[in-house]
Scaffold this active site. Structure first.
Site, mmCIF file in Angstrom:
data_model
loop_
_atom_site.group_PDB
_atom_site.id
_atom_site.type_symbol
_atom_site.label_atom_id
_atom_site.label_comp_id
_atom_site.label_asym_id
_atom_site.label_seq_id
_atom_site.Cartn_x
_atom_site.Cartn_y
_atom_site.Cartn_z
ATOM 1 N N HIS A 4 -51.191 39.045 45.060
ATOM 2 C CA HIS A 4 -50.940 40.465 44.776
ATOM 3 C C HIS A 4 -50.718 40.670 43.280
ATOM 4 O O HIS A 4 -51.242 41.625 42.682
ATOM 5 C CB HIS A 4 -49.718 40.952 45.554
ATOM 6 C CG HIS A 4 -49.237 42.307 45.125
ATOM 7 N ND1 HIS A 4 -49.952 43.458 45.356
ATOM 8 C CD2 HIS A 4 -48.106 42.682 44.453
ATOM 9 C CE1 HIS A 4 -49.295 44.496 44.854
ATOM 10 N NE2 HIS A 4 -48.173 44.052 44.302
ATOM 11 N N GLN A 56 45.877 38.032 21.967
ATOM 12 C CA GLN A 56 45.071 37.638 20.814
ATOM 13 C C GLN A 56 45.721 38.057 19.499
ATOM 14 O O GLN A 56 45.639 37.339 18.492
ATOM 15 C CB GLN A 56 43.664 38.268 20.913
ATOM 16 C CG GLN A 56 42.827 37.758 22.069
ATOM 17 C CD GLN A 56 42.371 36.325 21.863
ATOM 18 O OE1 GLN A 56 42.069 35.906 20.752
ATOM 19 N NE2 GLN A 56 42.366 35.555 22.938
ATOM 20 N N THR A 57 46.387 39.240 19.511
ATOM 21 C CA THR A 57 46.913 39.800 18.257
ATOM 22 C C THR A 57 48.426 39.712 18.136
ATOM 23 O O THR A 57 48.968 39.918 17.047
ATOM 24 C CB THR A 57 46.495 41.279 18.155
ATOM 25 O OG1 THR A 57 47.039 42.005 19.279
ATOM 26 C CG2 THR A 57 44.974 41.412 18.176
ATOM 27 N N HIS A 81 -46.257 40.108 48.792
ATOM 28 C CA HIS A 81 -45.932 40.209 47.364
ATOM 29 C C HIS A 81 -45.882 38.820 46.726
ATOM 30 O O HIS A 81 -44.859 38.383 46.207
ATOM 31 C CB HIS A 81 -44.597 40.946 47.176
ATOM 32 C CG HIS A 81 -44.684 42.407 47.453
ATOM 33 N ND1 HIS A 81 -44.340 42.946 48.678
ATOM 34 C CD2 HIS A 81 -45.102 43.442 46.681
ATOM 35 C CE1 HIS A 81 -44.517 44.264 48.642
ATOM 36 N NE2 HIS A 81 -44.983 44.596 47.439
ATOM 37 N N ASP A 130 -50.850 48.992 41.513
ATOM 38 C CA ASP A 130 -49.989 48.453 42.565
ATOM 39 C C ASP A 130 -50.505 48.837 43.951
ATOM 40 O O ASP A 130 -50.343 48.087 44.921
ATOM 41 C CB ASP A 130 -48.565 48.973 42.348
ATOM 42 C CG ASP A 130 -47.521 48.084 43.003
ATOM 43 O OD1 ASP A 130 -47.850 46.927 43.344
ATOM 44 O OD2 ASP A 130 -46.369 48.529 43.169
ATOM 45 N N ASP A 143 46.556 41.877 23.546
ATOM 46 C CA ASP A 143 47.926 41.635 23.059
ATOM 47 C C ASP A 143 48.150 40.161 22.775
ATOM 48 O O ASP A 143 48.779 39.784 21.776
ATOM 49 C CB ASP A 143 48.943 42.136 24.085
ATOM 50 C CG ASP A 143 49.026 43.656 24.118
ATOM 51 O OD1 ASP A 143 48.330 44.287 23.296
ATOM 52 O OD2 ASP A 143 49.774 44.206 24.948
#
Length: 861
Positions: free
Chosen positions: A566, A171-172, A562, A723, A169
């Site tokens: 070997h 605002q307008t 190993h 082996d 209200d």
């Protein structure tokens, strides 16, 4: 008949209500309603009351509203506007309004969409533009309250209602006395609130007004729901397209974050529904280099006092990528953007990077907290209106960048659905950084591996002095560097210095390496390659062959069994099987070359522990290789040597030949895993059975060589025979080798007991070393006998290996029986001692002393 006046007609109708009803039932539907509902600009007599209108069939009104929905199917707002015009007329309201409901930043709100609709107002005048919307949260005003409770509200006097706000209200300049507000709901979501304001013909809206309002708003609700459903479909479609295309582009680019982001964001630009968006990439440095901190510590530079990310990083945008979609599409990349650049000057990206919040801003230039540029940001004249900004967060929850989207294309502010879409996108982009991070880590690991490999190679690769200890080019040719020598000269020098194969027993199955030094074994290995005539045929550089052979020797660790000795023995046995055992006839020179080289490398870099220990200790090798762990490591080590051109003895082969060599390396070395032995021996036995029935040698050769798989099966069994060949050597050699093997096993058992806190199996338990002969007999019977028995059937020339095996079994069996006899004697003696002890105890119990016979509980007087 004279002219009838209007007053006369009114009097007649008032005096004859039955006639009036019949007449209006027939005529008012077409004539009066056609004017009221079909022509929005037609004036309607203001004196027309609701009771007078309700005399018309309600079905006619519904039909007209449906016609309006059909005519205005493209715009729910236009359809709602026409309906509100009619409702304002029907309810005798001063005006009607519609407020849309939405959410931003997780907060629901209402916004004016149609304001002050009257029976004669125009749609363009009542529609509120996006930049002129009146927006307020649900805790302000009656409209907000209705949206919150989702129930209709009839307020007879707004001044007496605690939820009323006079904001509109003021605002307008309008004065609100009473109102009727109804929510339009889809499921649990409020789409809009429609409001009728100020009853004209009465002090308040009646119950009948409420019914009419709610009844005919259902048509507006249908239109709004259809529009909302269509919008949600569009949202989900855009979301799926964004995810699909961004995923597509993200996985196209794994090397660079910037390119990854750019590809994804550029591809999905049409689905983002905005005029412009920018991506700010943050510096990910968490700690400064020490030399960057010196000026701060010395007071020469002020310490950073600006905002920081949640994980403590200074907020520094090192690059901005600006995507322009309005007008001509364009992409601007701003490296090291200044603080006053229009994308940063507002402070919003910094705020988002600092707090990690999603910020959705309506009418951004009017905001008081952030200082957005109010005018055009560049020469295109483009102006910021609405802004949506989100953090890009990676999987670690670190903010890596900020994505900011500007101005939704339809002019409306960004809503919660836009937030969800963009949040999905930024989350995906953030998580996709895991790909680039992983790729970067993999690259770093690869680089570290290359560096480590280079360091190891530098240590293991044969040095020039080691090469010259075998290739005596300095003494023989009087040159300082080997590059000055011709290949034929080096080959001649090498042949002169290598041992005679017959003298060294290199062609014999009974060969023993014990009398030979490890350095001399390198020379023996080189001699074997010369004996199979592959050096000159395949143009193997003598220097490269020497360096490779010496490097293989250094690649073997100084473990108990190993080790290089070997490795050499396996290579020498392969040579003997090929040449003395006459298995070479099944293989080409290239295959023999590869088989001999693979045999020398088959256990390179062995750690002195078996595959089971690797798995139990979860070693890096076990994590890298799932099966045949050590064998795959030996293979990779061998292939790594060949990647060095100065060690690649196959460097002059063509691509296809080299691929064949690598494949044979894989078959030969992996075949030494005894876990695979039991799978292949049945296949080998079938080949031997078939060959045994062949009538001629040519037929056998054709049968074997016609199928590469048969050749590979035989080669795999040859590797097993090589082996295990120590078990076939003369007893004086085999007994010593067996102790070496046993000692290595016991060392592993000690590790299992001390490191893994586990009890080792008997074969590796040092406390059960006296059971070695028995274990050896079991090993010969269970594993070895089949190999050499089948090879003896296959080729009679290999029978010496079977004979050596059987002789050694006799020796081990004898030792095992001696041990069992000792154990038996020991057990018998222990049994006798137990019997004597038990007999003595029994005698004591029966013939005890007089004192012992006295009762301890009863005394005879």
């Amino acid at each position: 008949m004279g002219e009838i006046s209007q007053e006369a007609v009114e009097r007649y109708l008032e005096k004859n209500p039955c006639f009036a009803k019949e007449y209006f039932d027939k005529k008012l539907r077409v004539e009066a309603l056609g004017v009221i509902f079909k022509n929005s600009h037609a004036g309607v007599q203001t004196g027309l009351s609701l009771p007078e209108m309700t005399q018309v069939e309600e079905s006619a009104v519904c039909l007209e509203l449906l016609q309006c929905m059909q005519d205005e199917a493209g715009s729910a707002e236009q359809m709602a506007h026409r309906a509100l015009q009619r409702l304002a007329q029907l309810l005798q309201a001063d005006c009607c309004s519609m407020f849309s409901c939405r959410a931003r930043n997780g907060i629901p709100e209402v916004a004016s969409r149609l304001l002050n609709v009257t029976p004669t107002s125009k749609f363009e005048d009542n529609l509120v533009a996006p930049d002129r919307e009146v927006v307020f949260p649900l805790d302000i005003g009656i409209v907000g309250w209705v949206a919150h409770v989702k129930k209709a509200l009839n307020v007879s006097d707004v001044k007496k209602n605690s939820h009323f706000s006079d904001f509109m209200d003021k605002q307008t300049g309008y004065v609100t006395r009473n109102l009727l507000a109804v929510p339009i709901v889809a499921g649990k979501e409020v789409l809009a609130v429609v409001m009728a304001v100020n009853k004209i013909s009465a002090p308040e809206f009646s119950k009948q007004d409420e019914e009419v309002f709610s009844k005919y708003l259902s048509f507006v609700a249908v239109a709004l729901r259809l529009q909302h459903t269509s919008y949600l479909y569009s949202v989900e479609s855009r979301r799926s397209q964004i995810l699909m295309w961004s995923a597509n582009k993200v996985f196209e680019e794994l090397t660079d974050v910037e390119r990854q982001f750019h590809k994804a964001l550029y591809t999905i630009r049409t689905y983002l529904n905005c005029d412009r968006y920018s991506i700010g990439l943050l510096d990910m440095t968490k700690e400064k280099e020490f030399y960057d901190e010196w000026p701060i510590k010395l007071g020469e530079v002020e310490p950073y006092k600006g905002p920081k990310t949640p994980d403590g990083r200074e907020i520094i945008f090192y690059k901005i990528i600006d995507y322009i979609l309005h007008g001509k599409e364009e992409i601007n990349v701003i490296p090291s953007p200044p603080a006053d650049h229009w994308t940063l000057v507002s402070g919003l990206p910094t705020y988002v990077a600092e707090n990690g919040f999603i910020c959705n801003m309506l009418n951004a230039p009017a905001d008081e907290y952030f200082t957005f540029q109010k005018g055009p940001v560049d020469e295109t004249g483009w102006v910021i209106k609405n802004v949506l900004s989100l953090p890009i967060v990676n999987k670690k929850e670190d903010i890596v960048g900020v994505a900011t989207f500007y101005n939704r294309k339809d002019g409306k502010p960004f809503d919660e659905h836009d937030e969800h879409i963009t949040e999905t996108l930024t989350q995906f982009l953030g998580w996709s950084l895991l790909n680039t991070d992983t790729y970067e880590r993999v690259n770093k690991l690869e680089s570290r591996k290359d560096i480590a490999q280079e360091m190891v190679m530098n240590l293991t690769k044969a040095t020039p002095d080691e090469i010259s200890s075998i290739l005596k080019f300095k003494e023989k040719l009087n040159v300082e560097v080997i590059e000055e020598c011709e290949e034929r000269q080096l080959l001649a020098i090498l042949k002169e210095d290598l041992p005679d194969p017959r003298t060294a027993d290199l062609y014999e199955f009974c060969f023993s390496d014990f009398p030979i030094t490890e350095h001399e074994l390198v020379k023996c290995g080189l001699r074997l390659f010369l004996e199979i005539n592959v050096v000159e045929k395949f143009k193997v550089p003598v220097e490269v062959l020497t360096r490779w052979m010496y490097t293989v020797r250094k690649g073997y660790r100084p473990v108990t069994y190993h080790n290089w000795r070997h490795g050499f023995n396996v290579g020498q046995t392969m040579f003997t099987l090929l040449m003395t055992g006459r298995l070479k006839k099944y293989y080409t020179d290239l295959e023999a070359f590869a088989m001999l080289a693979a045999a020398f490398c088959h256990d390179i870099d062995h750690r002195g522990t078996n595959n089971l220990y690797q798995m139990k200790s979860t070693s890096p090798l076990a994590r890298l290789h799932g099966t045949s762990i050590l064998e795959r490591h030996h293979l990779e080590y061998s292939k790594t040597l060949l990647q060095d051109e100065s060690l690649n003895i196959f460097q002059n082969l063509n691509k296809r030949q080299f691929e064949t060599v690598i494949h044979l390396f894989e078959v030969a070395i992996i075949a030494t895993d005894l876990a695979l032995y039991f799978k292949k021996r049945t296949m080998f036995q079938k080949i031997v059975d078939t060959c045994e029935q062949m009538q001629s040698e040519e037929e056998t050769i054709k049968y074997v060589t016609s199928d590469p798989t048969k050749k590979e099966v035989i080669m795999a069994m040859m590797m097993t025979a090589c082996d295990l060949s120590a078990i076939t050597k003369p007893w004086e050699v085999q007994s010593q080798v067996a102790l070496l093997v046993a000692n290595e096993f016991w060392e592993q058992g000690d590790l299992e007991r001390t490191v893994l806190q586990q009890q080792p199996i008997p074969m590796m338990d040092r406390s059960k070393k006296d059971e070695l002969p028995k274990l050896q007999v079991g090993f010969i019977d269970f594993v070895c006998t089949f190999v050499y028995k089948e090879f003896s059937r296959f080729h009679g020339e290999i029978t010496p290996m079977l004979n050596g095996l059987q002789n050694n079994r006799v020796e081990w069996k004898s030792l095992a029986e001696e041990y069992e006899a000792k154990v038996k004697v020991t057990e018998e003696e222990a049994g006798k001692q137990e019997e004597e002890a038990s007999d003595g105890k029994a005698a004591t119990d029966l013939g005890g002393s007089a004192e012992d016979k006295k009762s301890k509980t009863c005394l005879m007087l």
